[in-house]
Design an enzyme around this catalytic site. Sequence first.
Site, PDB file in Angstrom:
ATOM      1  N   ALA A 177       0.850  -1.186   0.000  1.00  0.00           N
ATOM      2  CA  ALA A 177       0.000   0.000   0.000  1.00  0.00           C
ATOM      3  C   ALA A 177       0.886   1.236   0.000  1.00  0.00           C
ATOM      4  CB  ALA A 177      -0.898  -0.014   1.232  1.00  0.00           C
ATOM      5  N   CYS A 178       1.089   1.834  -1.154  1.00  0.00           N
ATOM      6  CA  CYS A 178       2.075   2.906  -1.322  1.00  0.00           C
ATOM      7  C   CYS A 178       1.429   4.159  -1.915  1.00  0.00           C
ATOM      8  CB  CYS A 178       3.207   2.435  -2.229  1.00  0.00           C
ATOM      9  SG  CYS A 178       3.935   0.856  -1.728  1.00  0.00           S
ATOM     10  N   THR A 179       2.219   5.220  -2.042  1.00  0.00           N
ATOM     11  CA  THR A 179       1.799   6.440  -2.730  1.00  0.00           C
ATOM     12  C   THR A 179       2.970   6.935  -3.568  1.00  0.00           C
ATOM     13  OG1 THR A 179       0.455   7.015  -0.789  1.00  0.00           O
ATOM     14  CG2 THR A 179       0.752   8.712  -2.472  1.00  0.00           C
ATOM     15  N   GLU A 225       3.884   0.321  -7.014  1.00  0.00           N
ATOM     16  CA  GLU A 225       2.637   0.841  -6.470  1.00  0.00           C
ATOM     17  C   GLU A 225       1.563  -0.216  -6.726  1.00  0.00           C
ATOM     18  OE1 GLU A 225       0.364   3.705  -4.556  1.00  0.00           O
ATOM     19  OE2 GLU A 225       2.435   4.062  -5.168  1.00  0.00           O
TER      20      GLU A 225
END
Length: 533
Positions: A2-4, A95
Amino acid sequence: MACTTILVGKDASYDGSTIIARNEDSANGEFNPKRFIVVKPEEQPREYKSVISHLTITLPDDPLQYTAVPNADLKEGIWGEAGVNEANVAMSATETLTTNERVLGADPFVEYTPAKGDEPEVPGGIGEEDFLTIVLPYVKTAREGVQRLGALLEEFGTYEMNGVAFSDSNEIWWLETVGGHHWIAKRVPDEAYVTMPNQLGIDEFDLEDALGDQEAHMCSEDLAEFIETNHLDLAVENTTPFNPRDAFGSHSDSDHVYNTPRAWYMQRFLNPYDEVWDGPDADHKPTSDDIPWARQPERKVTIEDIKYVLSSHYQGTPFDPYGQLGDERTRHMYRTIGINRQSQLAVMQIRPYRPQASRAIQWMAYGSNPFNTLVPFFPNVDTTPAYLEDTTTRVTSENFYWANRIIAALCDGAFRSTSNAVERYQEKTGAMGHRLVAATDEQIARLGLTAAEEAAQSAAEEEFEADNVDGDVQPMTPDETIAALRNPEVREILAAANQTMADQLKEETEKLLDSVLYTRSMEMKNGFHMSDF
């Protein structure tokens, strides 16, 4: 994971660099200690076996040296995540993205099947665990990165949806996987930035270009047939540009809590005056499904802007869990960008106005972004500082990862009383980083040059910076770039600069830890002294 992600084209960045950046966030309930390392050609595996999918891949015998940010605990694989190789190509992977039932029905994921009875195990495809290790050491341009990863996806398939960024000094490419074997990739416009939460993002795609000249688009060879056969194009009019977000992505209720608010806040910060962002008449709201994939910023984007948006907890809105606006319901309504389970943030900056041997910078942060700092390191080195490399699975304040984890845990419960100390730390270490980069650039620029060469190089750099136009102060072929980077004297200077940065960083981080520990200790509920009476 769970990235940005945020990507910044060279004409949108403050200095003409290409910049790719991503938070690596672990799954809920997990925390992954990270290491910042250099992988030398002799250390790169030739037979690679993934832990999750049990897939074995034979790798080429001529890998480039590269940096990576692997897990300290390798029980689930390497997870190299982010790095720069010695062709000055950067990669950020991955991502995690969303998709829909139509795509997975047409092209299912390639998942590992354990042995059962007389049936042998069936390996799965490739995934985030593997991407950096099997791609970055073998590519010499960002475009080649897309091509290699695309070919691997078509050959081995994947068991998850992912987005991957590649950059060199000239361009940035963003690749999104589609189902088990398909993929699309789009060049980031030079004048734009891209915001990516955990949701398939590309919202306009030129299939004709992707299957033809490939100037700004690439895709798997059979993508047009795949779309047509499975009725994936949802455009009402034939003249409407193809929208991959509609075709391959999702617009779920969970997206409106977990994903779209992050894109909304990043663009709200970088384009505050372009449109109305708040209230019932807002052009885009936190739950909007049509927030643009790419947008031209209202001003040039800095490293500090990138750190700010990737640390965001919706400051200045009713959705800030540390704020005083709104109420308890709104303050915990949306998933923040700066989150407790952040593992690391890597920002890769490729600067065309510096010599090839020192133009790449990998800015690094560990732990929860609202409470950490982002500092620069040169990736063209043979070793990285122990403070960032020697992360263990044992909690200790002697390395950067765990020091940041401890600081964040202390500050979270006393945000207002510790925020000034954190902000001073971030500003001081950030300034130290910029100052060290400038000093190292000066040292490299004068290395072995005659007076005439010094004057010519200074003039070229001044012209580039003044005009801010396309250009390169040291244009080279990829092979020439690799040869230039393999300069032991340069690598020694850059390694010394990195060590200086790490030493100063450790000193300032320990000061912050001391400060916030004192503040939290004074606020303990069992405090008592005779002056209370």
